[in-house]
Design a protein around this motif. Sequence first.
Motif, PDB file in Angstrom:
ATOM      1  N   ARG A 265     -30.688 -20.864 211.953  1.00 41.68           N
ATOM      2  CA  ARG A 265     -30.255 -19.889 210.961  1.00 41.68           C
ATOM      3  C   ARG A 265     -29.342 -18.872 211.649  1.00 41.68           C
ATOM      4  O   ARG A 265     -29.587 -18.447 212.773  1.00 41.68           O
ATOM      5  N   GLY A 266     -28.283 -18.486 210.952  1.00 44.05           N
ATOM      6  CA  GLY A 266     -27.316 -17.574 211.551  1.00 44.05           C
ATOM      7  C   GLY A 266     -26.231 -18.339 212.290  1.00 44.05           C
ATOM      8  O   GLY A 266     -26.049 -19.550 212.119  1.00 44.05           O
ATOM      9  N   LYS A 267     -25.500 -17.654 213.131  1.00 43.39           N
ATOM     10  CA  LYS A 267     -24.397 -18.251 213.872  1.00 43.39           C
ATOM     11  C   LYS A 267     -24.909 -19.260 214.893  1.00 43.39           C
ATOM     12  O   LYS A 267     -25.859 -18.986 215.626  1.00 43.39           O
ATOM     13  N   MET A 268     -24.248 -20.427 214.944  1.00 42.04           N
ATOM     14  CA  MET A 268     -24.638 -21.462 215.894  1.00 42.04           C
ATOM     15  C   MET A 268     -24.335 -21.019 217.318  1.00 42.04           C
ATOM     16  O   MET A 268     -23.199 -20.661 217.639  1.00 42.04           O
ATOM     17  N   GLN A 269     -25.346 -21.046 218.175  1.00 36.68           N
ATOM     18  CA  GLN A 269     -25.182 -20.777 219.591  1.00 36.68           C
ATOM     19  C   GLN A 269     -25.772 -21.927 220.373  1.00 36.68           C
ATOM     20  O   GLN A 269     -26.801 -22.488 219.997  1.00 36.68           O
ATOM     21  N   LEU A 270     -25.120 -22.282 221.492  1.00 35.17           N
ATOM     22  CA  LEU A 270     -25.550 -23.420 222.292  1.00 35.17           C
ATOM     23  C   LEU A 270     -26.028 -22.968 223.661  1.00 35.17           C
ATOM     24  O   LEU A 270     -25.537 -21.973 224.217  1.00 35.17           O
ATOM     25  N   ASP A 271     -27.001 -23.700 224.215  1.00 39.02           N
ATOM     26  CA  ASP A 271     -27.484 -23.390 225.553  1.00 39.02           C
ATOM     27  C   ASP A 271     -26.626 -24.092 226.603  1.00 39.02           C
ATOM     28  O   ASP A 271     -25.594 -24.700 226.288  1.00 39.02           O
ATOM     29  N   GLU A 272     -27.059 -24.039 227.870  1.00 33.97           N
ATOM     30  CA  GLU A 272     -26.259 -24.618 228.950  1.00 33.97           C
ATOM     31  C   GLU A 272     -26.154 -26.134 228.859  1.00 33.97           C
ATOM     32  O   GLU A 272     -25.250 -26.735 229.440  1.00 33.97           O
ATOM     33  N   ARG A 273     -27.053 -26.777 228.120  1.00 34.74           N
ATOM     34  CA  ARG A 273     -26.987 -28.232 227.907  1.00 34.74           C
ATOM     35  C   ARG A 273     -26.173 -28.603 226.682  1.00 34.74           C
ATOM     36  O   ARG A 273     -26.038 -29.782 226.348  1.00 34.74           O
ATOM     37  N   GLY A 274     -25.633 -27.589 225.998  1.00 30.42           N
ATOM     38  CA  GLY A 274     -24.853 -27.853 224.798  1.00 30.42           C
ATOM     39  C   GLY A 274     -25.695 -28.113 223.567  1.00 30.42           C
ATOM     40  O   GLY A 274     -25.213 -28.692 222.591  1.00 30.42           O
ATOM     41  N   GLU A 275     -26.959 -27.664 223.588  1.00 26.76           N
ATOM     42  CA  GLU A 275     -27.858 -27.865 222.462  1.00 26.76           C
ATOM     43  C   GLU A 275     -28.019 -26.572 221.671  1.00 26.76           C
ATOM     44  O   GLU A 275     -27.963 -25.471 222.240  1.00 26.76           O
ATOM     45  N   PRO A 276     -28.236 -26.681 220.361  1.00 24.65           N
ATOM     46  CA  PRO A 276     -28.435 -25.470 219.548  1.00 24.65           C
ATOM     47  C   PRO A 276     -29.628 -24.660 220.018  1.00 24.65           C
ATOM     48  O   PRO A 276     -30.654 -25.209 220.430  1.00 24.65           O
ATOM     49  N   PRO A 356     -25.336 -31.294 218.605  1.00 27.85           N
ATOM     50  CA  PRO A 356     -24.859 -30.609 217.397  1.00 27.85           C
ATOM     51  C   PRO A 356     -23.658 -31.274 216.749  1.00 27.85           C
ATOM     52  O   PRO A 356     -23.303 -30.946 215.617  1.00 27.85           O
ATOM     53  N   LEU A 357     -23.027 -32.232 217.455  1.00 29.43           N
ATOM     54  CA  LEU A 357     -21.800 -32.845 216.948  1.00 29.43           C
ATOM     55  C   LEU A 357     -21.965 -34.298 216.521  1.00 29.43           C
ATOM     56  O   LEU A 357     -21.170 -34.802 215.738  1.00 29.43           O
ATOM     57  N   ALA A 358     -22.977 -35.000 217.033  1.00 28.20           N
ATOM     58  CA  ALA A 358     -23.051 -36.454 216.868  1.00 28.20           C
ATOM     59  C   ALA A 358     -22.990 -36.905 215.416  1.00 28.20           C
ATOM     60  O   ALA A 358     -22.280 -37.848 215.069  1.00 28.20           O
ATOM     61  N   SER A 359     -23.722 -36.235 214.544  1.00 28.39           N
ATOM     62  CA  SER A 359     -23.817 -36.707 213.161  1.00 28.39           C
ATOM     63  C   SER A 359     -22.635 -36.239 212.320  1.00 28.39           C
ATOM     64  O   SER A 359     -22.289 -35.049 212.317  1.00 28.39           O
ATOM     65  N   PRO A 360     -22.021 -37.137 211.568  1.00 31.06           N
ATOM     66  CA  PRO A 360     -20.958 -36.739 210.641  1.00 31.06           C
ATOM     67  C   PRO A 360     -21.433 -35.779 209.550  1.00 31.06           C
ATOM     68  O   PRO A 360     -20.609 -35.149 208.886  1.00 31.06           O
ATOM     69  N   THR A 361     -22.748 -35.648 209.363  1.00 31.84           N
ATOM     70  CA  THR A 361     -23.257 -34.744 208.323  1.00 31.84           C
ATOM     71  C   THR A 361     -23.104 -33.280 208.695  1.00 31.84           C
ATOM     72  O   THR A 361     -23.196 -32.403 207.830  1.00 31.84           O
ATOM     73  N   GLY A 362     -22.926 -32.990 209.997  1.00 33.39           N
ATOM     74  CA  GLY A 362     -22.888 -31.610 210.434  1.00 33.39           C
ATOM     75  C   GLY A 362     -24.246 -31.076 210.828  1.00 33.39           C
ATOM     76  O   GLY A 362     -24.357 -29.961 211.335  1.00 33.39           O
TER      77      GLY A 362
END
Length: 499
Positions: A265-276, A356-362
């Motif tokens: 919820r809120g703005k998407m932020q990613l950790d050092e592994r590129g995960e939400p 966060p990017l793999a799925s075409p659904t978003g």
Amino acid sequence: MSAWPSTPDLEEAPVAPTALPVVIQGGMGVAVSSWQLAREVAMAGQVGVVSGTAMDAVLSRRLQDGDPGGHMRRAMAAFPDADMAARVMDKYFISGGRKPGTPYKPIPKLTLTTARAGQELAVVGNFAEVWLAKEGHDGAVGINCLEKVQMATPTALLGAVLAGVDYVLMGAGIPREIPRLLRDISAGRPGRISADVLGGKITRYIEVDPADLLGDSLPTMKRPDFLAIVSVDALANYLYRDPEIRPDGFVVEGPVAGGHSAPPRGKMQLDERGEPIYGPRDDANLAKMVELGLPFWLAGAYGTPEKVEEALALGAAGVQVGTLFALSLDSGITNATRESMLADLREGKLEVKNDPLASPTGFPFKVASLTDTASEEETYQARPRLCDLSYLRTPYEREDGEVGYRCPAEPVHMYLKKGGEQEATEGRKCLCNGLMANIGLGQERKDGYVEARLVTLGQDLVGASELIRTYVEGWSAQQAVEWLMSKVPAARIRRVQFA
């Protein structure tokens, strides 16, 4: 569009007391939660769940492979409309199976008004999966669908209801129209859901008409219970407030659960592994879930006997568990893929990334890091961008007012030509083809290309890591159920009455 009644027939809801399961087996991937797995869990006294995604493609490819074991043909022989089943057989069945290297035949693509042949294939495919899961016992079987795959939903649920499915579970969106759809199609009436059309200026619908498809062969059907999969109590409260969209219960799914998960919820932020990065706002308030008064099950990191015990103490009816069953010897995943994951699990090397990017659904999507799969950048980049199964295509309104379809995983130039943005294509993976490859039904092409796998699991591997120490070569679905239930006192298996 045809006229539709505006008042729901709420009196059709079941009122007989129903034993609540403690364990719901999660609906993982395309036929990873296969009929064999769901049947084993149901026979063990809990709810077995089949995947309701891409069952039209699954049936067509099983038939083209010669239907090993004759299971599809056995189920199709029980389909209420023999002529419809025969049309599917005539189109796809190959005695002895395809010749090696022969591509699978294409199937009709989903649209807002899918061709009749495509509707029939989907209805028969979902019927077959549920019917086989229910064959020979009186246990409970559910089907899991994705709200994001809207164009497949009405026909998938009709097929499942025809087979007597007991539960429908749906997440990856806000499934507000599913209770009404189930009431209509189980009563033999036309059913519809609103279509999300990007840029659409008018409301469009996706429809199914049971009487038109089956005619005089349409049997009497019962409405299954509907469990909405939610991530936070606010969404559960929204669905609960209105009787017309109210489900029979909820699955409250945390962010580490397998497959798709709600974005933070809120703005998407990613950790050092590129995960939400998820925070307290992304946790459901379970006290408020209890206050709603409907049964709910907890999912995501509830795959041990201790976590089942904890869920019950928190007021939940039980848990939904996916990863333990996806890794079990009864799941639909290929033996080679399972053995690879179990080997990594034994060595403590199995990793699952929330991409966060793999799925075409978003939606963020869990991807297991395995060699020779699309989780590897080299394998992903080597794959030609194709979108031929097209389950995750998004309808959009063109300048001429007609509806077009596009997918961020299709060839970039085609996506841009359809008005899509370059940024949306970056990192997108073809889930449709990758998930079919996981179950041994990946496409082969005439140039020798063989589709790469793309495996999804939950990120919580505590339960699996414990089980592999006891069952070194792997465990059955029944053994997983017995283990999960090992700390549940008989008195906690309650009975409720749905209103």
